[in-house]
Design an enzyme around this catalytic site. Structure first.
Site, PDB file in Angstrom:
ATOM      1  CG  ASP A 113      37.585  36.916  54.003  1.00  0.00           C
ATOM      2  OD1 ASP A 113      37.899  36.828  52.800  1.00  0.00           O
ATOM      3  OD2 ASP A 113      37.666  37.436  55.080  1.00  0.00           O
TER       4      ASP A 113
ATOM      5  CG  HIS B  92      37.986  43.254  48.617  1.00  0.00           C
ATOM      6  ND1 HIS B  92      39.167  42.047  48.969  1.00  0.00           N
ATOM      7  CD2 HIS B  92      39.072  43.933  48.272  1.00  0.00           C
ATOM      8  CE1 HIS B  92      39.856  42.033  48.726  1.00  0.00           C
ATOM      9  NE2 HIS B  92      40.944  43.639  48.315  1.00  0.00           N
TER      10      HIS B  92
ATOM     11  CG  HIS C 118      38.886  32.806  45.256  1.00  0.00           C
ATOM     12  ND1 HIS C 118      39.545  33.866  44.372  1.00  0.00           N
ATOM     13  CD2 HIS C 118      39.399  34.179  46.404  1.00  0.00           C
ATOM     14  CE1 HIS C 118      40.506  35.218  44.939  1.00  0.00           C
ATOM     15  NE2 HIS C 118      39.966  35.113  46.264  1.00  0.00           N
TER      16      HIS C 118
END
Ligand code: SDX
Length: 385
Positions: free
Chosen positions: A311, A221, A260
Site C-alpha cells: 500500500d 487491510h 505486514h
C-alpha cells in the site's frame, strides 16, 4: 487438561491447504501457482494471471483469447442496478456502493450464484463488471452519466480509462496492468479468508465476495493506500517529512503502508510499485510523491525497522494515473476479486465448514435470578462489550 492458547488474529495459524498462492515472508517472495510475482509483473497480463489463478495453469494463446473476449462481453451494468446506484446518496463511500452493487447483482443474476464449479461464471462476471460499477459510482456521485464502453480495450486499458476518464498512455496501461497483477491474490489475507469462511457454509460466490468487500474496506487491510496519500498531502513538503513521521510515531500512530503480518522483509510488491511510482513520476514530470515516499520510508525504517507493504506506493501510482483517492480500495477489490473467487472455487472443491472455537473466560454455573430480585450493577460495569 492444559488451557489452550489463543492465537490472536489467527497469527501463524495454518487454516487451509491451498495451491493458489505461496508467500515466503522471510525471503520476501510471492508466488502465484508456482510463478514468481516478479516474472508475472514483468512478462504477464492481468487476464493471463486471472486464468492462472482460476485454472491453475498459464493459458494457451487460444485460451487467453477466449477468456479476454468473455471478460469484455461481461463488462456492462444491468439497467436495474444502474437505477439503484444512480439513486444512492452522492456522499456514499465507494466501498459501500461496491458492496451494495455486488449484492444487488446476485439478486439480478441468480444463475451465476450456484455454489460449486459453475461459479466460475460468476467469477468472470464479477471480474469484468467491478470496474464498471466503480466507475459508474464515481460518475453518478458527480452528477454524470457512466462513461461509454470502448470496445477492443484490454482489461488494464479498460480499467485505466474507466477510472481516470481519459485515454491512457501505453506506459499508464502497463502500470495499471502490473498493479492489477500485484493485487490479484495474497494467500489467506483477511478479505480472502472471509470469502472462504462464507463459501465454506455453501453460501454463494456473490455472498462470499460481498463478505470480502466489507473486510477489505478496513484501513488495516485494503484502506491503507488511501490513507498514505492523505498523509503525504498532510506532510506537504519533503523538508517536513522527518518531523511529521517522528511525531506520528511518538503518538504511537500506525504509519499506513508499513508493516505486514507475514512479510518480515520488504513486500516484493512494494519493490515493483516503487519503481512504477518513479517511472510515472518521470513521465508526468511530477516526482513529489515518489520523493516524499522515499523520505518517509527511510525515517520509518530507521525509527521502527519496518518495511513498506503493497500500500505504500500504490496510491502514488494511482494518483499519477489520474484516479481519485477514494477509488484506490475499490480498485484493489477489482483486482483481488480474482483471488477471492479462486479461493472460493478451491473451497467448494474441498469443502469443510470453517468453524474455530474460542477460549471461554466467563463464568459457567450462575443461578438464574428473577428480575425483581436483581440489583442493578454499578453503571460503570453495566456497559455493552
Ligand atoms: C494489506 O494480510 C495480507 O496479506 C494483506 C495484504 C494483501 O495483499 O491482502 O498484504 C494487504 O493489508 C497490507 C497492509 C496494509 N495496512 C497497513 O499498511 C496499515 C499499517 N500496518 C499495520 O497496522 C500492521 O503492520 C499490519 C496490520 C499490517 C500488521 O500488523 P500485525 O502483524 O498485527 O503487527 P502488530 O500490530 O502486532 O505490530 C507489531 C509491532 C507493534 O509494535 P509494538 O506495539 O509491539 O511496539 O510493529 C508495530 C506495532 O506498533 N507496527 C507499526 C506498524 N505496523 C506494525 N508501527 C507503526 N506503523 C505501522 N504501520
Amino acid at each position: 487438561m492444559a488451557t489452550p492458547t489463543v492465537d490472536r488474529g489467527l497469527e501463524d495459524v495454518v487454516a487451509a491447504e491451498s495451491k493458489i498462492c505461496f508467500i515466503d515472508g522471510k525471503e520476501g517472495r510471492l508466488v502465484y501457482e508456482g510463478y514468481d510475482i516478479r516474472d508475472l509483473a514483468e512478462k504477464s497480463t492481468f487476464e493471463e494471471v486471472a486464468y492462472l489463478l482460476w485454472y491453475g495453469q498459464l493459458p494457451t494463446r487460444g485460451q487467453l483469447s477466449d477468456l479476454s473476449k468473455r471478460l469484455e462481453s461481461l463488462r456492462s451494468l444491468p439497467v436495474p442496478l444502474r437505477d439503484v446506484m444512480e439513486h444512492l446518496p452522492p456522499n456514499a463511500q465507494p466501498m459501500d456502493v461496491l458492496r451494495t452493487a455486488v449484492s444487488g447483482l446476485a439478486i439480478l443474476e441468480p444463475a451465476e450464484t450456484k455454489p460449486g464449479p459453475s461459479s466460475i461464471g460468476g467469477a468472470l462476471r464479477l471480474t469484468a463488471v467491478l470496474p464498471s460499477i466503480i466507475s459508474a459510482a464515481d460518475r453518478f456521485r458527480r452528477g454524470l452519466e457512466p462513461l461509454p464502453e470502448r470496445p477492443g480495450l484490454s482489461h488494464a486499458a479498460h480499467v485505466a480509462y474507466l477510472l481516470s476518464g481519459k485515454t491512457a498512455t501505453e506506459l499508464d496501461v502497463r502500470a495499471m496492468d502490473v498493479a492489477l497483477i500485484l493485487h490479484a491474490d495474497h494467500e489467506l489475507n483477511a478479505s480472502t479468508f472471509s470469502a472462504r469462511v462464507t463459501a465454506s457454509t455453501l453460501s454463494d460466490l456473490y455472498s462470499a465476495v460481498t463478505s470480502a468487500v466489507g473486510t477489505l474496506k478496513g484501513p488495516l487491510h485494503g484502506g491503507a493506500n488511501e490513507r498514505v496519500m492523505a498523509m503525504l498531502r498532510e506532510i506537504g513538503t519533503i523538508d517536513r517529512a522527518e518531523v511529521a513521521v517522528r511525531e506520528k510515531l511518538a503518538r504511537h500512530e500506525r504509519i499506513m503502508g508499513f508493516g505486514h503480518r507475514v512479510y518480515k522483509v520488504e513486500d516484493p510488491r512494494a519493490t515493483i510499485l516503487r519503481e512504477w511510482s518513479r517511472r510515472l513520476g518521470e513521465e508526468n514530470h511530477d516526482m513529489r510523491w515518489y520523493d516524499l515516499l522515499r523520505k518517509v520510508e527511510s525515517v520509518v525504517h530507521q525509527e521502527k525497522g519496518l518495511y513498506p507493504n503493497v500500500d505504500l506506493y500504490s496510491g502514488s501510482v494511482y494518483t499519477l494515473l489520474g484516479i481519485p483517492d477514494d477509488l484506490f480500495t475499490p480498485l484493489f477489490a477489482a483486482s483481488r476479486v480474482v483471488g477471492w473467487t479462486a479461493h472460493v472455487l478451491e473451497e467448494y472443491n474441498d469443502l469443510r465448514l470453517i468453524r474455530p472455537t474460542a477460549l471461554y473466560t466467563g463464568p459457567t454455573r450462575l443461578t438464574y435470578v428473577p428480575i425483581d430480585e436483581r440489583v442493578a450493577a454499578e453503571p460503570a460495569s453495566a456497559v455493552p462489550r
